[in-house]
Design a protein around this motif. Structure first.
Motif, short mmCIF file in Angstrom:
data_model
loop_
_atom_site.label_atom_id
_atom_site.label_comp_id
_atom_site.label_asym_id
_atom_site.label_seq_id
_atom_site.Cartn_x
_atom_site.Cartn_y
_atom_site.Cartn_z
N ILE A 1 0.68 -0.74 -0.25
CA ILE A 1 0.22 -0.17 0.49
C ILE A 1 1.19 1.46 -0.19
O ILE A 1 1.88 1.05 0.36
N GLU A 2 0.76 2.19 -0.66
CA GLU A 2 1.09 3.36 -0.62
C GLU A 2 0.20 4.28 0.32
O GLU A 2 -1.21 4.81 0.56
N GLY B 1 -12.66 6.87 -2.33
CA GLY B 1 -12.91 7.71 -1.23
C GLY B 1 -12.63 9.42 -0.79
O GLY B 1 -11.41 8.77 -0.10
N VAL B 2 -13.71 10.14 -0.03
CA VAL B 2 -12.51 11.21 0.49
C VAL B 2 -13.66 11.33 1.93
O VAL B 2 -14.93 11.34 2.21
N ILE B 3 -12.50 11.49 2.91
CA ILE B 3 -13.53 11.38 4.69
C ILE B 3 -13.28 11.99 5.13
O ILE B 3 -11.56 13.19 5.25
N SER B 4 -13.53 13.05 5.41
CA SER B 4 -13.01 14.70 7.01
C SER B 4 -13.37 14.13 8.06
O SER B 4 -14.31 12.91 9.16
N THR C 1 -8.46 18.47 11.59
CA THR C 1 -8.61 17.60 10.93
C THR C 1 -8.09 17.43 9.79
O THR C 1 -7.44 18.31 9.33
N PHE C 2 -8.39 16.30 9.65
CA PHE C 2 -7.32 15.92 8.26
C PHE C 2 -8.37 15.42 7.20
O PHE C 2 -9.61 15.45 7.47
N ARG C 3 -8.13 15.58 6.28
CA ARG C 3 -8.41 14.95 4.79
C ARG C 3 -8.10 13.84 4.47
O ARG C 3 -6.87 13.16 4.29
N VAL C 4 -8.92 12.63 4.40
CA VAL C 4 -8.38 11.47 4.24
C VAL C 4 -8.80 10.57 3.17
O VAL C 4 -10.31 10.79 2.44
N ARG D 1 -4.30 8.45 1.62
CA ARG D 1 -3.31 9.62 1.88
C ARG D 1 -4.24 10.36 3.15
O ARG D 1 -5.54 10.71 3.03
N ILE D 2 -3.24 10.25 3.91
CA ILE D 2 -3.57 11.29 5.37
C ILE D 2 -3.33 13.03 5.47
O ILE D 2 -1.79 12.72 5.41
N GLU D 3 -4.08 14.16 5.08
CA GLU D 3 -3.00 14.95 4.85
C GLU D 3 -4.04 16.07 5.85
O GLU D 3 -5.42 16.65 6.15
N PRO D 4 -3.12 17.18 6.42
CA PRO D 4 -4.13 18.33 6.88
C PRO D 4 -5.31 18.93 6.10
O PRO D 4 -5.05 18.68 4.84
#
Length: 132
Positions: free
Chosen positions: A49-50, A96-99, A106-109, A126-129
């Motif tokens: 997994i990346e 999918g994008v999850i807040s 808060t992160f954007r997944v 990908r987990i980013e602010p």
């Protein structure tokens, strides 16, 4: 006539059940993120997994990915999730994008999944602010 209608409905049932199941994986992952359950999330990982978490990016094995995600949750205790976006109309691809709200920020997944042997597995996480 009734028999024909019955056969028609039986023929359509796999289509409706697969549509329901396809949408559920994003819902399931959202609840696993809300509870900080790295073990359940990693069950959906592809063999490699990346992972892109904040500013670190690399390709990991399933076990390594689970450990890195567990470490992330220990530093950022989840409090709430909401599904921001999903793509589930392809037979071989899901996105999918999850807040993810945590005790700190808060992160954007972003979750990318591909189909392997009739199951959708996460190939990129990908987990980013979150941007304001």
């Amino acid at each position: 006539m009734i028999r024909s209608l019955f056969l028609f409905l039986v023929a359509l049932s796999p289509i409706y059940s697969s549509i329901g199941l396809q949408a559920d994986i994003i819902d399931d992952l959202s609840s696993y993120f809300r509870s900080g359950n790295s073990k359940e999330i990693s069950k959906n990982f592809a063999p490699t997994i990346e992972l892109i978490i904040i500013d670190e990016e690399d390709v990991y094995s399933k076990a390594q990915g689970e450990q890195i995600l567990k470490d992330f949750f220990s530093k950022h205790q989840p409090t709430k999730t909401s599904i921001f976006h999903r793509i589930n109309n392809s037979q071989n691809y899901r996105f999918g994008v999850i807040s993810l709200n945590t005790s700190k920020e808060t992160f954007r997944v972003s979750i990318t999944m591909k189909k392997f042997n009739n199951a959708f597995l996460i190939t990129e996480l990908r987990i980013e602010p979150a941007k304001d």
